[in-house]
Design an enzyme around this catalytic site. Sequence first.
Site, PDB file in Angstrom:
ATOM      1  CG  PHE A  67      -1.936  -1.001   1.330  1.00 30.55           C
ATOM      2  CD1 PHE A  67      -3.158  -0.819   0.707  1.00 30.55           C
ATOM      3  CD2 PHE A  67      -1.717  -2.180   2.021  1.00 30.55           C
ATOM      4  CE1 PHE A  67      -4.137  -1.796   0.770  1.00 30.55           C
ATOM      5  CE2 PHE A  67      -2.678  -3.157   2.094  1.00 30.55           C
ATOM      6  CZ  PHE A  67      -3.892  -2.972   1.465  1.00 30.55           C
TER       7      PHE A  67
ATOM      8  CE1 TYR B 228      -1.414   7.825  -6.093  1.00 30.07           C
ATOM      9  CE2 TYR B 228      -3.405   8.140  -7.401  1.00 30.07           C
ATOM     10  CZ  TYR B 228      -2.727   7.488  -6.392  1.00 30.07           C
ATOM     11  OH  TYR B 228      -3.357   6.497  -5.667  1.00 30.07           O
TER      12      TYR B 228
HETATM   13  N1  LIG Z   1      -7.494   6.419  -0.756  1.00 27.77           N
HETATM   14  C1  LIG Z   1      -7.969   6.178  -1.993  1.00 27.77           C
HETATM   15  O1  LIG Z   1      -9.096   6.573  -2.359  1.00 27.77           O
HETATM   16  C2  LIG Z   1      -7.114   5.404  -2.976  1.00 27.77           C
HETATM   17  C3  LIG Z   1      -7.625   5.169  -4.263  1.00 27.77           C
HETATM   18  C4  LIG Z   1      -6.848   4.440  -5.162  1.00 27.77           C
HETATM   19  C5  LIG Z   1      -5.614   3.933  -4.777  1.00 27.77           C
HETATM   20  N2  LIG Z   1      -5.146   4.183  -3.524  1.00 27.77           N
HETATM   21  C6  LIG Z   1      -3.832   3.633  -3.145  1.00 27.77           C
HETATM   22  O2  LIG Z   1      -3.998   2.885  -1.944  1.00 27.77           O
HETATM   23  C7  LIG Z   1      -2.813   2.960  -1.154  1.00 27.77           C
HETATM   24  C8  LIG Z   1      -3.181   3.354   0.256  1.00 27.77           C
HETATM   25  O3  LIG Z   1      -3.878   4.602   0.242  1.00 27.77           O
HETATM   26  P1  LIG Z   1      -4.278   5.305   1.624  1.00 27.77           P
HETATM   27  O4  LIG Z   1      -5.372   6.263   1.319  1.00 27.77           O
HETATM   28  O5  LIG Z   1      -4.463   4.268   2.647  1.00 27.77           O
HETATM   29  O6  LIG Z   1      -2.944   6.141   1.901  1.00 27.77           O
HETATM   30  P2  LIG Z   1      -2.266   6.512   3.306  1.00 27.77           P
HETATM   31  O7  LIG Z   1      -1.404   7.695   3.056  1.00 27.77           O
HETATM   32  O8  LIG Z   1      -3.288   6.591   4.379  1.00 27.77           O
HETATM   33  O9  LIG Z   1      -1.327   5.244   3.592  1.00 27.77           O
HETATM   34  C9  LIG Z   1      -0.061   5.077   3.016  1.00 27.77           C
HETATM   35  C10 LIG Z   1       0.865   4.525   4.082  1.00 27.77           C
HETATM   36  O10 LIG Z   1       2.144   4.250   3.519  1.00 27.77           O
HETATM   37  C11 LIG Z   1       3.159   4.730   4.388  1.00 27.77           C
HETATM   38  N3  LIG Z   1       4.339   5.019   3.559  1.00 27.77           N
HETATM   39  C12 LIG Z   1       4.420   5.890   2.530  1.00 27.77           C
HETATM   40  N4  LIG Z   1       5.659   5.877   2.013  1.00 27.77           N
HETATM   41  C13 LIG Z   1       6.363   4.952   2.714  1.00 27.77           C
HETATM   42  C14 LIG Z   1       7.701   4.467   2.636  1.00 27.77           C
HETATM   43  N5  LIG Z   1       8.590   4.965   1.749  1.00 27.77           N
HETATM   44  N6  LIG Z   1       8.106   3.509   3.501  1.00 27.77           N
HETATM   45  C15 LIG Z   1       7.246   3.005   4.418  1.00 27.77           C
HETATM   46  N7  LIG Z   1       5.959   3.433   4.536  1.00 27.77           N
HETATM   47  C16 LIG Z   1       5.529   4.393   3.689  1.00 27.77           C
HETATM   48  C17 LIG Z   1       2.539   5.962   5.050  1.00 27.77           C
HETATM   49  O11 LIG Z   1       3.153   6.311   6.275  1.00 27.77           O
HETATM   50  C18 LIG Z   1       1.097   5.520   5.224  1.00 27.77           C
HETATM   51  O12 LIG Z   1       0.908   4.867   6.461  1.00 27.77           O
HETATM   52  C19 LIG Z   1      -1.882   3.930  -1.865  1.00 27.77           C
HETATM   53  O13 LIG Z   1      -0.930   3.184  -2.600  1.00 27.77           O
HETATM   54  C20 LIG Z   1      -2.798   4.688  -2.803  1.00 27.77           C
HETATM   55  O14 LIG Z   1      -2.115   5.137  -3.950  1.00 27.77           O
HETATM   56  C21 LIG Z   1      -5.869   4.891  -2.611  1.00 27.77           C
END
Ligand SMILES: NC(=O)c1ccc[n+]([C@@H]2O[C@H](COP(=O)([O-])OP(=O)(O)OC[C@H]3O[C@@H](n4cnc5c(N)ncnc54)[C@H](O)[C@@H]3O)[C@@H](O)[C@H]2O)c1
Length: 324
Positions: free
Chosen positions: A71, A136
């Site tokens: 994620f 993105y």
């Molecule tokens: N939220 C949405 O509507 C949505 C839609 C489509 C895709 N996504 C994808 O789902 C995934 C999760 O989204 P989310 O909303 O839970 O995001 P979020 O920001 O809540 O969670 C991402 C997590 O990754 C951690 N992180 C980021 N970079 C890091 C690194 N280099 N090393 C270790 N940890 C790291 C952050 O601390 C965070 O806890 C993402 O990949 C996002 O692109 C989300």
Amino acid sequence: MKVLVTGGCGYIGSATARWLRSKGVDVQVIDNLSEGHRQAWDGPLEILDLLDRDLLHTYLKGKSFDGVVHFAARCYVGESVEQPERYWRSNVVPVIHLTEALQGVPFVFSSTCATYGEPQAEYLQEDHPQFPVNPYGATKLAAERLLLDRSAAGHGTCGLLRYFNAAGAAPGGDFGEHHDPETHLIPLAIDAALGERPPMTIFGTDYPTPDGTCIRDYIHVDDLAAAHEKALDCLITGGDSGYWNLGTGNGFSVRQIMDAVGHAVGQPVPFKEGPRRVGDPAILVANSAKAKAELGWVPHYTDVNELVATAVAWHRAHPSGYAS
Ligand SMILES: NC(=O)c1ccc[n+]([C@@H]2O[C@H](COP(=O)([O-])OP(=O)(O)OC[C@H]3O[C@@H](n4cnc5c(N)ncnc54)[C@H](O)[C@@H]3O)[C@@H](O)[C@H]2O)c1
């Protein structure tokens, strides 16, 4: 079954980590807490930056996982336009580091409908052309390609899950969405209805939709979590690599969501009307028939009022999110 979950202190990652644990999976989370919250996940956590190849490889050496769910990423479209280099590094390099260290391990990846770009159909299927319109989406598409190349080389299968708009919170109100800055419609509308932020701006009221505002497909975070379990099961039991859209197939306009939030909160969402934002398509709705047929996944939250109610319950219990 032992599964590595990266970004498991974030919004969708923590919901999935808890979901998998509730199914008896032994879950190990890696997160650098750059965006995530320690309180979102109370299981095994390694605080580590996936961009640090040496640290990551040292940590993974000698450990064995049946699957990995990745994620961790940066997820702000606007920021990606301003800082493309940072997005390419944050969203692609960790996939390289993980795949180098986890040869042969099935890999489930958080992808997005943003990989499709400007929609050419009302309901998006997986074979829709992928021409992302922002960095993105481009970085997510690049990671998809890397994982498909890895799979073709026989180095491990992949499940590419293209989420539409993740939304909602754990039904009990214990865990939910806490982004900073928050950019998602439902938490913004809840804050506005409760007077915790200024009136919302509706970006564009002249779209070719019934009420003039953009239509999106909101998928509950627990339904996403369930899809990850299905994708892992498929790959770990020898299934082929695949890519699957995750949405309900029902579109709701910005005004409809604001009405649902107003109803759940008990007071209307104050708003003003603004111009369209660049790069916002009128309608983005999933056709998820492939995930249903191939993974046996069925979203549970198809009633948007029920979905919104979970987000409101989380907000009422945690007005400042995990800082409450
Ligand atoms: N939220 C949405 O509507 C949505 C839609 C489509 C895709 N996504 C994808 O789902 C995934 C999760 O989204 P989310 O909303 O839970 O995001 P979020 O920001 O809540 O969670 C991402 C997590 O990754 C951690 N992180 C980021 N970079 C890091 C690194 N280099 N090393 C270790 N940890 C790291 C952050 O601390 C965070 O806890 C993402 O990949 C996002 O692109 C989300």
